[in-house]
Structures are given as structure tokens and as C-alpha cells.
Write a protein that holds these residues in place. Structure first.
Motif, PDB file in Angstrom:
ATOM      1  N   ARG A  19      -2.231  -6.421   0.586  1.00  0.00           N
ATOM      2  CA  ARG A  19      -1.595  -6.505  -0.790  1.00  0.00           C
ATOM      3  C   ARG A  19      -0.304  -5.476  -0.941  1.00  0.00           C
ATOM      4  NH1 ARG A  19      -5.468  -6.913  -3.638  1.00  0.00           N
ATOM      5  NH2 ARG A  19      -5.832  -8.969  -3.701  1.00  0.00           N
ATOM      6  N   ASP A  20      -0.861  -4.389  -0.593  1.00  0.00           N
ATOM      7  CA  ASP A  20       0.226  -3.222  -0.714  1.00  0.00           C
ATOM      8  C   ASP A  20       1.443  -3.221   0.270  1.00  0.00           C
ATOM      9  OD1 ASP A  20       0.739  -0.244  -1.744  1.00  0.00           O
ATOM     10  OD2 ASP A  20       0.578   0.242   0.169  1.00  0.00           O
ATOM     11  N   HIS A  21       1.302  -3.617   1.303  1.00  0.00           N
ATOM     12  CA  HIS A  21       2.212  -3.954   2.616  1.00  0.00           C
ATOM     13  C   HIS A  21       3.076  -5.087   1.881  1.00  0.00           C
ATOM     14  CE1 HIS A  21       1.309  -0.724   5.343  1.00  0.00           C
ATOM     15  NE2 HIS A  21       0.153  -1.556   5.458  1.00  0.00           N
ATOM     16  N   VAL A  22       2.616  -6.094   1.513  1.00  0.00           N
ATOM     17  CA  VAL A  22       3.459  -7.043   0.834  1.00  0.00           C
ATOM     18  C   VAL A  22       4.274  -6.950  -0.397  1.00  0.00           C
ATOM     19  CG1 VAL A  22       3.161  -9.386  -0.250  1.00  0.00           C
ATOM     20  CG2 VAL A  22       1.749  -9.061   1.364  1.00  0.00           C
ATOM     21  N   GLU A  23       3.828  -6.048  -1.256  1.00  0.00           N
ATOM     22  CA  GLU A  23       4.425  -5.594  -2.384  1.00  0.00           C
ATOM     23  C   GLU A  23       5.442  -4.595  -1.997  1.00  0.00           C
ATOM     24  OE1 GLU A  23       4.091  -6.606  -5.540  1.00  0.00           O
ATOM     25  OE2 GLU A  23       2.519  -7.996  -4.864  1.00  0.00           O
ATOM     26  N   ASP A  24       5.405  -3.646  -1.032  1.00  0.00           N
ATOM     27  CA  ASP A  24       6.405  -2.989  -0.481  1.00  0.00           C
ATOM     28  C   ASP A  24       7.489  -3.545   0.464  1.00  0.00           C
ATOM     29  OD1 ASP A  24       5.407  -1.031  -2.073  1.00  0.00           O
ATOM     30  OD2 ASP A  24       4.035  -0.127  -0.295  1.00  0.00           O
ATOM     31  N   ASP A  64     -20.921  -5.307  -7.320  1.00  0.00           N
ATOM     32  CA  ASP A  64     -19.910  -5.847  -7.983  1.00  0.00           C
ATOM     33  C   ASP A  64     -18.639  -5.162  -7.421  1.00  0.00           C
ATOM     34  OD1 ASP A  64     -18.124  -6.799  -9.806  1.00  0.00           O
ATOM     35  OD2 ASP A  64     -18.719  -5.773 -11.473  1.00  0.00           O
ATOM     36  N   THR A  65     -17.946  -6.122  -6.642  1.00  0.00           N
ATOM     37  CA  THR A  65     -16.861  -5.667  -5.975  1.00  0.00           C
ATOM     38  C   THR A  65     -15.565  -5.278  -6.702  1.00  0.00           C
ATOM     39  OG1 THR A  65     -16.064  -7.735  -5.514  1.00  0.00           O
ATOM     40  CG2 THR A  65     -17.409  -6.655  -3.711  1.00  0.00           C
ATOM     41  N   SER A  66     -15.697  -5.856  -8.111  1.00  0.00           N
ATOM     42  CA  SER A  66     -14.473  -5.541  -9.168  1.00  0.00           C
ATOM     43  C   SER A  66     -14.252  -4.071  -8.973  1.00  0.00           C
ATOM     44  CB  SER A  66     -14.888  -6.228 -10.365  1.00  0.00           C
ATOM     45  OG  SER A  66     -15.889  -5.780 -11.029  1.00  0.00           O
ATOM     46  N   VAL A  67     -15.239  -3.304  -8.983  1.00  0.00           N
ATOM     47  CA  VAL A  67     -15.292  -1.631  -9.091  1.00  0.00           C
ATOM     48  C   VAL A  67     -14.284  -1.439  -8.191  1.00  0.00           C
ATOM     49  CG1 VAL A  67     -16.626   0.226  -9.379  1.00  0.00           C
ATOM     50  CG2 VAL A  67     -17.401  -1.434 -10.174  1.00  0.00           C
ATOM     51  N   LEU A  68     -14.391  -1.648  -7.033  1.00  0.00           N
ATOM     52  CA  LEU A  68     -13.664  -1.396  -5.773  1.00  0.00           C
ATOM     53  C   LEU A  68     -12.160  -1.926  -6.087  1.00  0.00           C
ATOM     54  CD1 LEU A  68     -16.437  -0.712  -4.527  1.00  0.00           C
ATOM     55  CD2 LEU A  68     -15.502  -1.593  -2.430  1.00  0.00           C
ATOM     56  N   VAL A  69     -12.004  -3.152  -6.424  1.00  0.00           N
ATOM     57  CA  VAL A  69     -10.704  -3.828  -6.631  1.00  0.00           C
ATOM     58  C   VAL A  69     -10.139  -3.046  -7.647  1.00  0.00           C
ATOM     59  CG1 VAL A  69      -9.402  -5.718  -7.234  1.00  0.00           C
ATOM     60  CG2 VAL A  69     -11.629  -5.983  -5.680  1.00  0.00           C
ATOM     61  N   ALA A  70     -10.845  -2.947  -8.726  1.00  0.00           N
ATOM     62  CA  ALA A  70      -9.815  -2.237 -10.112  1.00  0.00           C
ATOM     63  C   ALA A  70      -9.346  -0.651  -9.346  1.00  0.00           C
ATOM     64  CB  ALA A  70     -10.972  -2.006 -11.231  1.00  0.00           C
ATOM     65  N   GLN A  95      -4.208   2.214  -7.848  1.00  0.00           N
ATOM     66  CA  GLN A  95      -3.577   3.439  -7.341  1.00  0.00           C
ATOM     67  C   GLN A  95      -2.026   3.310  -7.436  1.00  0.00           C
ATOM     68  OE1 GLN A  95      -5.261   5.352  -4.844  1.00  0.00           O
ATOM     69  NE2 GLN A  95      -3.287   6.469  -5.055  1.00  0.00           N
ATOM     70  N   GLU A  96      -1.246   2.193  -7.678  1.00  0.00           N
ATOM     71  CA  GLU A  96      -0.187   2.294  -7.905  1.00  0.00           C
ATOM     72  C   GLU A  96       0.350   3.011  -9.237  1.00  0.00           C
ATOM     73  OE1 GLU A  96       3.737  -1.117  -8.390  1.00  0.00           O
ATOM     74  OE2 GLU A  96       1.627  -1.612  -7.860  1.00  0.00           O
ATOM     75  N   GLU A  97      -0.338   2.543 -10.064  1.00  0.00           N
ATOM     76  CA  GLU A  97      -0.134   3.233 -11.594  1.00  0.00           C
ATOM     77  C   GLU A  97      -0.308   4.790 -11.427  1.00  0.00           C
ATOM     78  OE1 GLU A  97      -2.361   3.407 -16.055  1.00  0.00           O
ATOM     79  OE2 GLU A  97      -2.617   1.698 -14.586  1.00  0.00           O
ATOM     80  N   VAL A  98      -1.203   5.140 -10.720  1.00  0.00           N
ATOM     81  CA  VAL A  98      -1.664   6.524 -10.688  1.00  0.00           C
ATOM     82  C   VAL A  98      -0.321   7.133  -9.596  1.00  0.00           C
ATOM     83  CG1 VAL A  98      -2.931   8.444  -9.551  1.00  0.00           C
ATOM     84  CG2 VAL A  98      -3.992   6.404 -10.718  1.00  0.00           C
ATOM     85  N   VAL A 133      -2.679  16.977  -6.560  1.00  0.00           N
ATOM     86  CA  VAL A 133      -2.917  15.699  -5.683  1.00  0.00           C
ATOM     87  C   VAL A 133      -4.220  15.218  -5.838  1.00  0.00           C
ATOM     88  CG1 VAL A 133      -3.851  17.219  -3.736  1.00  0.00           C
ATOM     89  CG2 VAL A 133      -2.197  15.232  -3.172  1.00  0.00           C
ATOM     90  N   LEU A 134      -5.020  15.680  -6.195  1.00  0.00           N
ATOM     91  CA  LEU A 134      -6.404  15.098  -6.562  1.00  0.00           C
ATOM     92  C   LEU A 134      -6.216  13.862  -7.681  1.00  0.00           C
ATOM     93  CD1 LEU A 134      -8.902  18.114  -6.521  1.00  0.00           C
ATOM     94  CD2 LEU A 134      -8.099  16.591  -4.801  1.00  0.00           C
ATOM     95  N   LEU A 135      -5.247  13.879  -8.526  1.00  0.00           N
ATOM     96  CA  LEU A 135      -4.918  12.843  -9.412  1.00  0.00           C
ATOM     97  C   LEU A 135      -4.637  11.290  -8.796  1.00  0.00           C
ATOM     98  CD1 LEU A 135      -3.199  14.530 -12.317  1.00  0.00           C
ATOM     99  CD2 LEU A 135      -5.522  13.943 -12.126  1.00  0.00           C
ATOM    100  N   VAL A 136      -3.746  11.797  -7.497  1.00  0.00           N
ATOM    101  CA  VAL A 136      -3.457  10.653  -6.505  1.00  0.00           C
ATOM    102  C   VAL A 136      -4.778  10.223  -5.853  1.00  0.00           C
ATOM    103  CG1 VAL A 136      -1.866   9.944  -4.825  1.00  0.00           C
ATOM    104  CG2 VAL A 136      -1.209  11.570  -6.740  1.00  0.00           C
ATOM    105  N   THR A 137      -5.442  10.956  -5.354  1.00  0.00           N
ATOM    106  CA  THR A 137      -6.824  10.428  -4.405  1.00  0.00           C
ATOM    107  C   THR A 137      -7.846   9.922  -5.504  1.00  0.00           C
ATOM    108  OG1 THR A 137      -7.879  12.828  -4.633  1.00  0.00           O
ATOM    109  CG2 THR A 137      -6.283  12.031  -2.811  1.00  0.00           C
ATOM    110  N   GLU A 138      -7.849  10.009  -6.846  1.00  0.00           N
ATOM    111  CA  GLU A 138      -8.904   9.507  -7.646  1.00  0.00           C
ATOM    112  C   GLU A 138      -9.501   8.242  -7.433  1.00  0.00           C
ATOM    113  OE1 GLU A 138     -11.060   7.403 -10.496  1.00  0.00           O
ATOM    114  OE2 GLU A 138      -8.637   7.508 -10.343  1.00  0.00           O
ATOM    115  N   PRO A 139      -8.498   7.101  -7.351  1.00  0.00           N
ATOM    116  CA  PRO A 139      -8.892   5.705  -7.143  1.00  0.00           C
ATOM    117  C   PRO A 139      -9.503   5.492  -5.584  1.00  0.00           C
ATOM    118  CG  PRO A 139      -6.649   5.758  -8.081  1.00  0.00           C
ATOM    119  CD  PRO A 139      -6.960   7.163  -7.572  1.00  0.00           C
ATOM    120  N   THR A 140      -9.127   6.330  -4.619  1.00  0.00           N
ATOM    121  CA  THR A 140      -9.684   6.113  -3.254  1.00  0.00           C
ATOM    122  C   THR A 140     -11.243   6.972  -3.553  1.00  0.00           C
ATOM    123  OG1 THR A 140      -7.709   6.374  -2.507  1.00  0.00           O
ATOM    124  CG2 THR A 140      -9.670   6.628  -0.899  1.00  0.00           C
ATOM    125  N   GLU A 141     -11.184   7.979  -4.141  1.00  0.00           N
ATOM    126  CA  GLU A 141     -12.649   8.375  -4.344  1.00  0.00           C
ATOM    127  C   GLU A 141     -13.486   7.573  -4.970  1.00  0.00           C
ATOM    128  OE1 GLU A 141     -12.333  12.441  -6.115  1.00  0.00           O
ATOM    129  OE2 GLU A 141     -10.410  12.741  -5.139  1.00  0.00           O
TER     130      GLU A 141
END
Length: 432
Positions: A102-107, A142-148, A153-156, A166-174
Motif C-alpha cells: 500500500r505504501d509503494h502504491v501511494e508513493d 486483533d490485527t486492527s492494532v497492527l493495521v492502525a 506512520q504517514e501522519e507521524v 527520530v523515535l517519534l517516527v519509529t513509534e508506529p513500528t514499535e
């Protein structure tokens, strides 16, 4: 995930090598059984670490089944991981693969620069996300936690700027990797492990995101693509410090968890993460190719080496080999005689003909690599899967980009023969 755990088979030793392959095959077969043959393309090294973590907490002798002959195993049968651990690994792999597509599609990256390809990419991403949610529901996850977390990430990234952490950027992945690792304790019936393994997953996500950013730094600078290090003004010294801190935190958090047999998990999340950091930052023992002849670093390019008693706190400069400078710089660009040789033992120079006989004659290995359109790329994906090229052909061309990739079962970044000292007591482990 990001594919940062790539253990050399010589470092694993016979018993852990068999366990590693059992989880790799188990993940692949779980994807096939639950989601069809095409879903097997999302099989990845980091995903199978989830399966290994579940088994490490489960009673001994459970979670395996006999599997028939497979071309990827040289037509040999084997015991493979089975059950909740392999299915959870498949679920996580599908969610993250869906997010990546999805990320590659949007970009509009690569093959998805074409409108028709973007439509196909959106349908594939949506299908994988739905399949992951279905399997996750069967497992009570509940995979919605992962999806959300991934979609945030884009908003962050949009909110990050110079001076931001830079840790603000890595937070969704974490968050995503933390929840995935915590679920392994739930599946294994170890509620006391939920908190420490969530911390392991969170720090693993941070480390993976940072290493991915470091590996892509030069390419992103050249193309003008967004990179968390340049966007936040984080230098390599600080990135290395954060990676080392994350690796230490993972090591300490694993000590707080209870395992039935933690040998493989310990090797993957302690030793192999140290190797991944060394490989990414170019430590001398990571066997990176040397810079082109005649090149010298510019003054001030690297921090000075640490001098005992100087009060300096330099965790990167003393280890850093000079990177390859851009084309046009003195000694820069592609060195005479073609691209640098791969550090892998026995690899031919890319300008020389590579393996490509019989069923592996297509796609050809060419230098410089050339990309393929959406149709040819999709055909290459299916053909390479069916002829075991992803696993056994080393190197093999990427189906879309044409770039040379390492075979899954032949990856070795250490300069060792059939035996490696890491099978014994010389690995320096002080955390058994």
C-alpha cells in the motif's frame, strides 16, 4: 518486517539450523494452507522469528509436524513448525506485506508508477489485510492494532521535522512489533511473558526501522526520498547509539521472560541483532566490500577515533570505513572494473556471468540490472517461486527491479568454511 535477521548457517550449528529451517518452512506452509499459493511470496526471515518465539515458550515436543518433500528442501521431507506460532507469523507477515504494498502504491514507486499496476497493488494489499484479519481472529489476535499503527506512520512522518526525535517516527513500528511479540506469550500460555516480550518487540521495531533508514540513507539522498534520519537531523553517531541501546534493552528484556528452550530466540534476538548492527554501520568484522582504490575520506567526514582518557564518547567513528563517494568525486562512482565484488565467499564479480542454466536461465543475471514492467515482473515472481530461485539460486535477480538478491538458504556474511567457531564457546556470549 525489514529482513534484518539473516543468520549465517555456519553460525547456527546443525541443531539450530534445523530449527531455523523448520520455522521457515512452517511459515511458508501456513501461508499456503490458509491463504493460497500466492501468499507464500510474503515469507520472510523476521516473520519466522515470531514462530520461533512461540515455540520457545511452549512445552517441549509440541508445535511440529511432518511435511512431505519440497523442492526448496532438495525434495527432502522434514519436521516443520505447525499450529498457532506458524499461523501468527503468517498473520504478521501478511499485515506488514499489505502495508508495504500500500505504501509503494501511494508513493507510485517502481512498478506501481503505472495506474493499472496501482489498481492491482491496492487489491492485493486489501486481500492480504483481510486474510490476516481472518486468521488473527481465529487466534484471538486483533490485527486492527497492527493495521492502525502502520497506517499512522504517514501522519507521524508528516509531523516530523528538523530537531524532532527520530523515535517519534519509529513509534508506529514499535507499537506494531510490540503487540505481535506480546501475542506469542498469549498463544504459548505464558501471561507473565507478555510485558517483557512486548518490550522486546517494541525495541526490535525501533532497531529495524533505524537500520532500514541507515541502509537507505545514501539512496534516499540521491533520489530526494524521505528518510527519517535526514528529516529529523539525526546523524549516524546518534543512530548507532540508539541501535546499541535497543539491542541491549532486548537482551535485558529476554532475561525477564520464561522459556522452555530459548537457544534459537537468544541467537536471533541477541547475537544476530548485533551482527545486523555491525553489518549496517560497516564494522570491520562485518565483511563489507572495501571502498574504491584511491579514495580518501574528506576532512571532518567522520568523528575522530576514541582516545582513551580523552573523555570522548564515540561509538561509531572508530569503526566506520569510508563509504563509497558519489559519482564524479575523486575516486567516486563505480570503481574501475565494475561494481565492487560481493563480500560473500565464492561470489563472482557481477560483470561476469552468474548462475543461469537450465530452469534458472531466466530471468538472466545482467549488470547493470534492468527492471521489468508489471506483467513481466508478475510472471517472474511465479516462475522464480516455482523453480526455487528465491531459496536456492544465489544470487538471483529481483523480479521487478532486476537487482541481485541473496538466496534465502545460502546467506552467509561470515568468512568461514563448513565449520564456524560460533558453534563452540568462542562467540563471547555473557548472557546465557
Amino acid at each position: 518486517m525489514f529482513g534484518i535477521i539473516r543468520p549465517c548457517r555456519n553460525r547456527l550449528g546443525p541443531e539450530l539450523r534445523d530449527a531455523w529451517m523448520a520455522h521457515l518452512c512452517g511459515l511458508c506452509l501456513a501461508l499456503r494452507d490458509d491463504h493460497g499459493q500466492f501468499a507464500r511470496v510474503v515469507t520472510n526471515y523476521d516473520g519466522l522469528a515470531i514462530s520461533a518465539m512461540v515455540e520457545a515458550q511452549s512445552p517441549a515436543g509440541t508445535g511440529r509436524r511432518a511435511a512431505g518433500p519440497c523442492a526448496l528442501r532438495g525434495m527432502r521431507p522434514a519436521d516443520v513448525a505447525h499450529g498457532g506460532g506458524a499461523r501468527l507469523a503468517a498473520t504478521v507477515s501478511l499485515v506488514l506485506a499489505s502495508a508495504k504494498v500500500r505504501d509503494h502504491v501511494e508513493d507510485g514507486d517502481g512498478v506501481f508508477a503505472r495506474r493499472a499496476a496501482r489498481g492491482v497493488g491496492r487489491r492485493v494489499a486489501a486481500r492480504w489485510a483481510d486474510q490476516a484479519a481472518e486468521t488473527g481472529a481465529d487466534l484471538g489476535f486483533d490485527t486492527s492494532v497492527l493495521v492502525a499503527a502502520v497506517r499512522r506512520q504517514e501522519e507521524v512522518e508528516a509531523a516530523a521535522g528538523l530537531g524532532s526525535s527520530v523515535l517519534l517516527v519509529t513509534e508506529p513500528t514499535e507499537t506494531a512489533t510490540g503487540e505481535a511479540c506480546a501475542q506469542t506469550a498469549v498463544l504459548a500460555g505464558r501471561p507473565g511473558n507478555v510485558a517483557p516480550l512486548r518490550e522486546v518487540g517494541r525495541l526490535f521495531g525501533r532497531l529495524a526501522h533505524l537500520l532500514d533508514a541507515v541502509e537507505d540513507l545514501e539512496a534516499d539522498r540521491a533520489s530526494g526520498a524521505w528518510n527519517p534520519l535526514t528529516a529529523t537531523g539525526t546523524d549516524l553517531v546518534e543512530a548507532r547509539r540508539l541501535c546499541d541501546d535497543a539491542a541491549l534493552g532486548i537482551k535485558l528484556a529476554l532475561r525477564e521472560a520464561t522459556f522452555t528452550d530459548d537457544r534459537l530466540v537468544h541467537l536471533l534476538f541477541v547475537h544476530e541483532l548485533k551482527t545486523a548492527i555491525a553489518r549496517t554501520f560497516g564494522d570491520p568484522h562485518s565483511h563489507q566490500p572495501p571502498p574504491p582504490p584511491g579514495w580518501r575520506p574528506e576532512p571532518g567526514m567522520y568523528p575522530p577515533p576514541h582516545q582513551p582518557g580523552s573523555g570522548q564518547d564515540n561509538t561509531y567513528g572508530q569503526y566506520a570505513p569510508p563509504p563509497v563517494p558519489p559519482a564524479g568525486a575523486p575516486g567516486g562512482g563505480t570503481p574501475p572494473g565494475g561494481p565492487p565484488q560481493s563480500p560473500k565467499k565464492g561470489r563472482k564479480n557481477p560483470k561476469e556471468p552468474g548462475p543461469g542454466r537450465f530452469l534458472w536461465a531466466w530471468p538472466k543475471l545482467v549488470w547493470p540490472p534492468h527492471g521489468r514492467n508489471a506483467l513481466a515482473g508478475c510472471l517472474a515472481v511465479f516462475y522464480q517461486c516455482g523453480t526455487c530461485q528465491y531459496c536456492c539460486r544465489d544470487p538471483h535477480p529481483g523480479p521487478f527491479s532486476g537487482k541481485w538478491r541473496d538466496g534465502w538458504c545460502n546467506d552467509c556474511d561470515c568468512d568461514c568454511g563448513d565449520a564456524c567457531c560460533c558453534d563452540g564457546d568462542c562467540c563471547g556470549c555473557d548472557c546465557s
